[in-house]
Design a protein around this motif. Structure first.
Motif, mmCIF file in Angstrom:
data_model
loop_
_atom_site.group_PDB
_atom_site.id
_atom_site.type_symbol
_atom_site.label_atom_id
_atom_site.label_comp_id
_atom_site.label_asym_id
_atom_site.label_seq_id
_atom_site.Cartn_x
_atom_site.Cartn_y
_atom_site.Cartn_z
ATOM 1 N N LYS A 17 0.850 -1.204 0.000
ATOM 2 C CA LYS A 17 0.000 0.000 0.000
ATOM 3 C C LYS A 17 0.877 1.242 0.000
ATOM 4 N N GLY A 18 0.549 2.165 -0.889
ATOM 5 C CA GLY A 18 1.332 3.381 -1.022
ATOM 6 C C GLY A 18 2.486 3.255 -1.995
ATOM 7 N N TYR A 19 2.772 2.029 -2.443
ATOM 8 C CA TYR A 19 3.860 1.801 -3.398
ATOM 9 C C TYR A 19 3.340 1.344 -4.755
ATOM 10 N N VAL A 20 2.245 0.600 -4.750
ATOM 11 C CA VAL A 20 1.665 0.090 -5.997
ATOM 12 C C VAL A 20 0.175 0.416 -5.987
ATOM 13 N N GLY A 21 -0.251 1.236 -6.943
ATOM 14 C CA GLY A 21 -1.651 1.645 -6.995
ATOM 15 C C GLY A 21 -2.375 1.085 -8.201
ATOM 16 N N MET A 22 -2.033 -0.114 -8.619
ATOM 17 C CA MET A 22 -2.576 -0.696 -9.838
ATOM 18 C C MET A 22 -3.592 -1.781 -9.504
ATOM 19 N N LYS A 23 -4.406 -2.105 -10.488
ATOM 20 C CA LYS A 23 -5.323 -3.232 -10.392
ATOM 21 C C LYS A 23 -4.806 -4.377 -11.261
ATOM 22 N N PHE A 24 -5.105 -5.578 -10.831
ATOM 23 C CA PHE A 24 -4.832 -6.720 -11.688
ATOM 24 C C PHE A 24 -5.703 -6.641 -12.941
#
Length: 345
Positions: free
Chosen positions: A50-57
């Motif tokens: 959290k806070g490092y990767v803001g993507m969706k699969f």
């Protein structure tokens, strides 16, 4: 910036790739795929990011992903990368595959141990991605076969001795122990806490799939056909591999000669550390890092050279080594984004 996608990003090697790539100064992650977690926020599955990767699969739409990527990391199970590689190479992009699909020089060996091989695009220039051994070949590759975790620990442990002709190619015995994360993210009965805690077990005895991979690379280093006795064990820890290797040194070779050869062989390698006399590796000392520690001893009672190597199976044994290979493919220093020590304690 290098635009990178991770296919099959929901497993342990996938999340380790994402963790390392998210902090890589020369990389932009453009896509993460998963069949089971489509449209789910990546950090909901792995809150540590959290806070490092803001993507969706997203689903694997190969044409779209290849178009927007410079390099694709495939963390799919064995048998799924061949078709993807054909399409990646056709679009003049790079593939780094963390499965066994491209590790063997002879595809008949793959078929014997893993199953049938589909047609392979003749434009594929594959290389076995152990940089310390195949660095020069990496420069012209478009498909990198990331080595297995056990083979990485074993090959690095034996490479100087075989390449320098100091040890005999016959009678090599390898006792390796790995943490539970090596079995992957999907739950299985044998990997449940109650099944593996307070217990150590051997598995794949005499027929583990990493045996032919180890023998292929050791034979390359030796210049002779090498066969090994390789027995892996599961130990109740999360990460790490410790390989203890027993072999015979050649006449008139001493331990000091061997140690000097190992230090010289790895003198310019950032990630391989040859320990001082009387010091031996622990998995704790490589935990979370891309390092490999190697210790050496000579048993005068039996006349055996003992080589002990330790790595983190998810970093140097998988995702960290994949990024090391990416750095090499794109002309970056190999330690870019990987220049950090182990986590301790």
């Amino acid at each position: 910036m290098i635009k990178a996608s991770v296919v099959g990003a929901s497993g342990y090697t996938g999340v380790e790739l994402i963790r390392l790539l998210a902090l890589h100064p020369e990389v932009e992650i453009v896509s993460v795929t998963s069949y089971n977690y489509k449209d789910k926020d990546y950090s909901d599955l792995y809150p540590s990011l959290k806070g490092y990767v803001g993507m969706k699969f997203e689903e694997l739409h190969k044409e779209d992903i290849i178009k927007k990527s410079d390099v694709i990391f495939s963390a799919l199970p064995n048998g799924h990368a061949h078709e993807l590689a054909n399409e990646v190479v056709a679009k003049h992009k790079k593939l780094i595959d963390l499965s066994a699909d491209f590790r063997f020089n002879d595809f008949s060996v793959y078929e014997k141990w893993y199953g049938p091989v589909p047609p392979i695009d003749q434009r594929i220039k594959r290389v076995y991605g152990l940089p310390e051994i195949h660095r020069l070949e990496l420069k012209g590759a478009n498909v990198v076969a990331n080595p297995g975790c056990y083979p990485t620990s074993v090959i690095l442990g034996l490479a100087p001795g075989l390449r320098c002709g100091l040890i005999k190619a016959e009678g090599i015995i390898i006792d390796s122990k790995s943490g539970v994360s090596g079995a992957g993210h999907n739950p299985t009965l044998n990997n449940l806490y109650t099944e593996c805690n307070e217990s150590v077990k051997a598995y794949g005895v005499t027929h583990h799939r990493h045996t032919p991979e180890i023998e292929q690379e050791l034979s390359y280093l030796s210049g002779n056909d090498v066969k090994v006795t390789f027995i892996p064990h599961l130990v109740p820890m999360t990460r790490g591999i410790l390989s203890t290797i027993y072999c015979d040194i050649k006449d008139d070779v001493t331990l000091s000669t061997v140690r000097e050869a190992y230090r010289e062989f790895y003198s310019k390698e950032f990630f391989v550390k040859v320990l001082d006399e009387g010091q031996f590796p622990r998995t704790k000392d490589t935990y979370g890092s891309n390092n490999c520690h190697i210790g050496l001893a000579y048993d005068e009672h039996t006349g055996k050279l003992i080589i002990i190597s330790a790595i983190d199976n998810l970093v140097k044994g998988a995702s960290g080594q994949a990024i090391q290979n990416m750095n090499s493919l794109f002309g970056l220093p190999e330690n870019t984004g990987l220049d950090f020590p182990a986590i301790y304690p």
